[in-house]
Design a protein around this motif. Sequence first.
Motif, PDB file in Angstrom:
ATOM      1  N   SER A  38       0.836  -1.208   0.000  1.00  0.00           N
ATOM      2  CA  SER A  38       0.000   0.000   0.000  1.00  0.00           C
ATOM      3  C   SER A  38       0.869   1.255   0.000  1.00  0.00           C
ATOM      4  O   SER A  38       0.680   2.160   0.827  1.00  0.00           O
ATOM      5  CB  SER A  38      -0.955  -0.003   1.199  1.00  0.00           C
ATOM      6  OG  SER A  38      -1.887  -1.053   1.078  1.00  0.00           O
ATOM      7  N   TYR A  39       1.820   1.299  -0.928  1.00  0.00           N
ATOM      8  CA  TYR A  39       2.733   2.442  -1.019  1.00  0.00           C
ATOM      9  C   TYR A  39       2.121   3.525  -1.913  1.00  0.00           C
ATOM     10  O   TYR A  39       1.718   3.251  -3.050  1.00  0.00           O
ATOM     11  CB  TYR A  39       4.080   2.003  -1.579  1.00  0.00           C
ATOM     12  CG  TYR A  39       5.004   3.163  -1.849  1.00  0.00           C
ATOM     13  CD1 TYR A  39       5.457   3.968  -0.803  1.00  0.00           C
ATOM     14  CD2 TYR A  39       5.405   3.477  -3.150  1.00  0.00           C
ATOM     15  CE1 TYR A  39       6.282   5.049  -1.049  1.00  0.00           C
ATOM     16  CE2 TYR A  39       6.236   4.549  -3.398  1.00  0.00           C
ATOM     17  CZ  TYR A  39       6.671   5.336  -2.339  1.00  0.00           C
ATOM     18  OH  TYR A  39       7.481   6.415  -2.588  1.00  0.00           O
ATOM     19  N   ASP A  71      -5.261   7.981  -4.073  1.00  0.00           N
ATOM     20  CA  ASP A  71      -6.094   8.609  -3.048  1.00  0.00           C
ATOM     21  C   ASP A  71      -5.807   7.984  -1.687  1.00  0.00           C
ATOM     22  O   ASP A  71      -6.184   6.831  -1.434  1.00  0.00           O
ATOM     23  CB  ASP A  71      -7.570   8.418  -3.416  1.00  0.00           C
ATOM     24  CG  ASP A  71      -8.512   9.150  -2.471  1.00  0.00           C
ATOM     25  OD1 ASP A  71      -8.065   9.578  -1.382  1.00  0.00           O
ATOM     26  OD2 ASP A  71      -9.691   9.290  -2.825  1.00  0.00           O
ATOM     27  N   PRO A  72      -5.132   8.704  -0.782  1.00  0.00           N
ATOM     28  CA  PRO A  72      -4.814   8.137   0.532  1.00  0.00           C
ATOM     29  C   PRO A  72      -6.035   7.658   1.304  1.00  0.00           C
ATOM     30  O   PRO A  72      -5.959   6.667   2.041  1.00  0.00           O
ATOM     31  CB  PRO A  72      -4.129   9.303   1.254  1.00  0.00           C
ATOM     32  CG  PRO A  72      -3.596  10.173   0.169  1.00  0.00           C
ATOM     33  CD  PRO A  72      -4.573  10.055  -0.949  1.00  0.00           C
ATOM     34  N   ALA A  73      -7.167   8.349   1.147  1.00  0.00           N
ATOM     35  CA  ALA A  73      -8.368   7.944   1.858  1.00  0.00           C
ATOM     36  C   ALA A  73      -8.812   6.542   1.432  1.00  0.00           C
ATOM     37  O   ALA A  73      -9.286   5.745   2.257  1.00  0.00           O
ATOM     38  CB  ALA A  73      -9.487   8.956   1.618  1.00  0.00           C
ATOM     39  N   LEU A  74      -8.680   6.245   0.131  1.00  0.00           N
ATOM     40  CA  LEU A  74      -9.015   4.909  -0.360  1.00  0.00           C
ATOM     41  C   LEU A  74      -7.913   3.903  -0.036  1.00  0.00           C
ATOM     42  O   LEU A  74      -8.188   2.764   0.342  1.00  0.00           O
ATOM     43  CB  LEU A  74      -9.229   4.945  -1.874  1.00  0.00           C
ATOM     44  CG  LEU A  74     -10.417   5.759  -2.399  1.00  0.00           C
ATOM     45  CD1 LEU A  74     -10.416   5.771  -3.924  1.00  0.00           C
ATOM     46  CD2 LEU A  74     -11.727   5.190  -1.876  1.00  0.00           C
ATOM     47  N   LEU A  75      -6.680   4.347  -0.174  1.00  0.00           N
ATOM     48  CA  LEU A  75      -5.532   3.455   0.019  1.00  0.00           C
ATOM     49  C   LEU A  75      -5.493   2.894   1.430  1.00  0.00           C
ATOM     50  O   LEU A  75      -5.230   1.698   1.626  1.00  0.00           O
ATOM     51  CB  LEU A  75      -4.239   4.208  -0.282  1.00  0.00           C
ATOM     52  CG  LEU A  75      -2.942   3.397  -0.274  1.00  0.00           C
ATOM     53  CD1 LEU A  75      -2.959   2.343  -1.364  1.00  0.00           C
ATOM     54  CD2 LEU A  75      -1.739   4.312  -0.436  1.00  0.00           C
ATOM     55  N   ASP A  88       4.965   6.907   4.099  1.00  0.00           N
ATOM     56  CA  ASP A  88       5.197   7.567   5.382  1.00  0.00           C
ATOM     57  C   ASP A  88       3.909   8.082   6.019  1.00  0.00           C
ATOM     58  O   ASP A  88       3.898   8.420   7.204  1.00  0.00           O
ATOM     59  CB  ASP A  88       6.208   8.710   5.242  1.00  0.00           C
ATOM     60  CG  ASP A  88       5.766   9.775   4.249  1.00  0.00           C
ATOM     61  OD1 ASP A  88       4.736   9.582   3.569  1.00  0.00           O
ATOM     62  OD2 ASP A  88       6.460  10.812   4.142  1.00  0.00           O
ATOM     63  N   ILE A  89       2.812   8.137   5.251  1.00  0.00           N
ATOM     64  CA  ILE A  89       1.549   8.595   5.828  1.00  0.00           C
ATOM     65  C   ILE A  89       0.603   7.431   6.154  1.00  0.00           C
ATOM     66  O   ILE A  89      -0.567   7.652   6.484  1.00  0.00           O
ATOM     67  CB  ILE A  89       0.829   9.601   4.903  1.00  0.00           C
ATOM     68  CG1 ILE A  89       0.476   8.958   3.556  1.00  0.00           C
ATOM     69  CG2 ILE A  89       1.676  10.851   4.706  1.00  0.00           C
ATOM     70  CD1 ILE A  89      -0.430   9.835   2.708  1.00  0.00           C
ATOM     71  N   MET A  90       1.098   6.207   6.071  1.00  0.00           N
ATOM     72  CA  MET A  90       0.282   5.082   6.525  1.00  0.00           C
ATOM     73  C   MET A  90      -0.065   5.277   7.991  1.00  0.00           C
ATOM     74  O   MET A  90       0.820   5.620   8.797  1.00  0.00           O
ATOM     75  CB  MET A  90       1.026   3.755   6.341  1.00  0.00           C
ATOM     76  CG  MET A  90       0.252   2.538   6.848  1.00  0.00           C
ATOM     77  SD  MET A  90       1.198   0.992   6.766  1.00  0.00           S
ATOM     78  CE  MET A  90       1.058   0.616   5.014  1.00  0.00           C
ATOM     79  N   PRO A  91      -1.315   5.116   8.398  1.00  0.00           N
ATOM     80  CA  PRO A  91      -1.681   5.267   9.809  1.00  0.00           C
ATOM     81  C   PRO A  91      -0.836   4.385  10.719  1.00  0.00           C
ATOM     82  O   PRO A  91      -0.479   3.265  10.354  1.00  0.00           O
ATOM     83  CB  PRO A  91      -3.157   4.846   9.829  1.00  0.00           C
ATOM     84  CG  PRO A  91      -3.650   5.166   8.456  1.00  0.00           C
ATOM     85  CD  PRO A  91      -2.489   4.852   7.543  1.00  0.00           C
ATOM     86  N   GLN A  92      -0.516   4.903  11.899  1.00  0.00           N
ATOM     87  CA  GLN A  92       0.404   4.213  12.789  1.00  0.00           C
ATOM     88  C   GLN A  92      -0.098   2.833  13.197  1.00  0.00           C
ATOM     89  O   GLN A  92       0.692   1.894  13.322  1.00  0.00           O
ATOM     90  CB  GLN A  92       0.656   5.059  14.044  1.00  0.00           C
ATOM     91  CG  GLN A  92       1.766   4.516  14.934  1.00  0.00           C
ATOM     92  CD  GLN A  92       3.103   4.429  14.218  1.00  0.00           C
ATOM     93  OE1 GLN A  92       3.526   5.398  13.581  1.00  0.00           O
ATOM     94  NE2 GLN A  92       3.783   3.287  14.307  1.00  0.00           N
ATOM     95  N   PRO A 123       6.015   9.998  -1.398  1.00  0.00           N
ATOM     96  CA  PRO A 123       5.796   9.621  -2.802  1.00  0.00           C
ATOM     97  C   PRO A 123       7.060   9.756  -3.646  1.00  0.00           C
ATOM     98  O   PRO A 123       7.722  10.796  -3.649  1.00  0.00           O
ATOM     99  CB  PRO A 123       4.727  10.621  -3.263  1.00  0.00           C
ATOM    100  CG  PRO A 123       4.046  11.055  -2.017  1.00  0.00           C
ATOM    101  CD  PRO A 123       5.115  11.077  -0.960  1.00  0.00           C
ATOM    102  N   PHE A 124       7.399   8.686  -4.349  1.00  0.00           N
ATOM    103  CA  PHE A 124       8.559   8.659  -5.232  1.00  0.00           C
ATOM    104  C   PHE A 124       8.456   7.402  -6.076  1.00  0.00           C
ATOM    105  O   PHE A 124       7.500   6.624  -5.936  1.00  0.00           O
ATOM    106  CB  PHE A 124       9.853   8.677  -4.410  1.00  0.00           C
ATOM    107  CG  PHE A 124      11.066   9.125  -5.180  1.00  0.00           C
ATOM    108  CD1 PHE A 124      11.127  10.395  -5.726  1.00  0.00           C
ATOM    109  CD2 PHE A 124      12.147   8.283  -5.346  1.00  0.00           C
ATOM    110  CE1 PHE A 124      12.250  10.818  -6.437  1.00  0.00           C
ATOM    111  CE2 PHE A 124      13.272   8.690  -6.049  1.00  0.00           C
ATOM    112  CZ  PHE A 124      13.316   9.966  -6.601  1.00  0.00           C
ATOM    113  N   LYS A 125       9.404   7.174  -6.960  1.00  0.00           N
ATOM    114  CA  LYS A 125       9.413   5.948  -7.745  1.00  0.00           C
ATOM    115  C   LYS A 125       9.900   4.785  -6.875  1.00  0.00           C
ATOM    116  O   LYS A 125      11.008   4.825  -6.337  1.00  0.00           O
ATOM    117  CB  LYS A 125      10.311   6.098  -8.971  1.00  0.00           C
ATOM    118  CG  LYS A 125       9.694   6.948 -10.076  1.00  0.00           C
ATOM    119  CD  LYS A 125      10.504   6.857 -11.352  1.00  0.00           C
ATOM    120  CE  LYS A 125       9.805   7.596 -12.488  1.00  0.00           C
ATOM    121  NZ  LYS A 125      10.547   7.476 -13.768  1.00  0.00           N
TER     122      LYS A 125
END
Length: 277
Positions: free
Chosen positions: A10-11, A24-28, A65-69, A95-97
């Motif tokens: 889930s990157y 979309d982070p909300a969906l991810l 890095d924004i995955m919920p803790q 976000p990056f390659k």
Amino acid sequence: MKLLFEIRFSYLGKSGWKSEASKDPALLFAPDRMAYRFELFKKITLPSLADQTDDDFDVLILISDIMPQDQKDELLSLCHSFLGPERTKILEYGPFKAGRLFRNYIRDSYAAHPYVAQVVLDDDDAVSADFVEICKIEAAKLAATDYDADQGRFLSFMRGYSLLVQDGELKNLSPKNSPYVNLGLTLVAPPDTSKNPFLVSHLAIADRHPGTIVSTLRPFYLRTVHEFNDSRTPHKKQWLSEEQIAEIEHYFPFLIDHFGEIPNEEEGVMKVVRRRR
């Protein structure tokens, strides 16, 4: 030969993944979606790694890095439970390659190894229990050749199965046989290579890179087919019989937890067949 599995979990970044959730982070990171991803990860991917006959490998897992803790904590807990902390490397980035992040990490962390075998593995797929053992043998052969004067060569294990998953349960399998499929796709190269499996189109590898296909009559991987697949690759529906599933159980021992086991005496020989749970 150092072997590394490279997994995107889930990157949120640039990695060739085109689903709506990838943008979309909300969906991810939606709880329902992540619960399903974790369920497949612990039923399929992690057991296949824990079953390896050669346990000398590392697993690099790229996360956002924004995955919920709480989700980060669950991922780490699962990996430590199945593999132990010494083999689990969580790479947390913005976000990056994806391919560049893996490439840079390997260049910095595995410089002491003359060659590294980098294996692609999705977080809902599996490899056979002897994959690491055999991949190292085949990778060593590639490292010893220089026919193309190119130190980055690809290794393709073309035979495996598609595994049908419905409502979170493993239902059946069908044959899959594709050269340079990304399942178990391996790059054999020095750690400072500019290449990475996530920086190439696996469909174009045969035209653009040196490589070797391992074509046998036995399987090396399982690819899950479910309602939330991120790619829409067509799959055969030549479902295996219970007896056929029994014949491949030793390649994927964790399947017994999902298909069951009953002894059946046939012509004086004890045989394992599957029973749906």
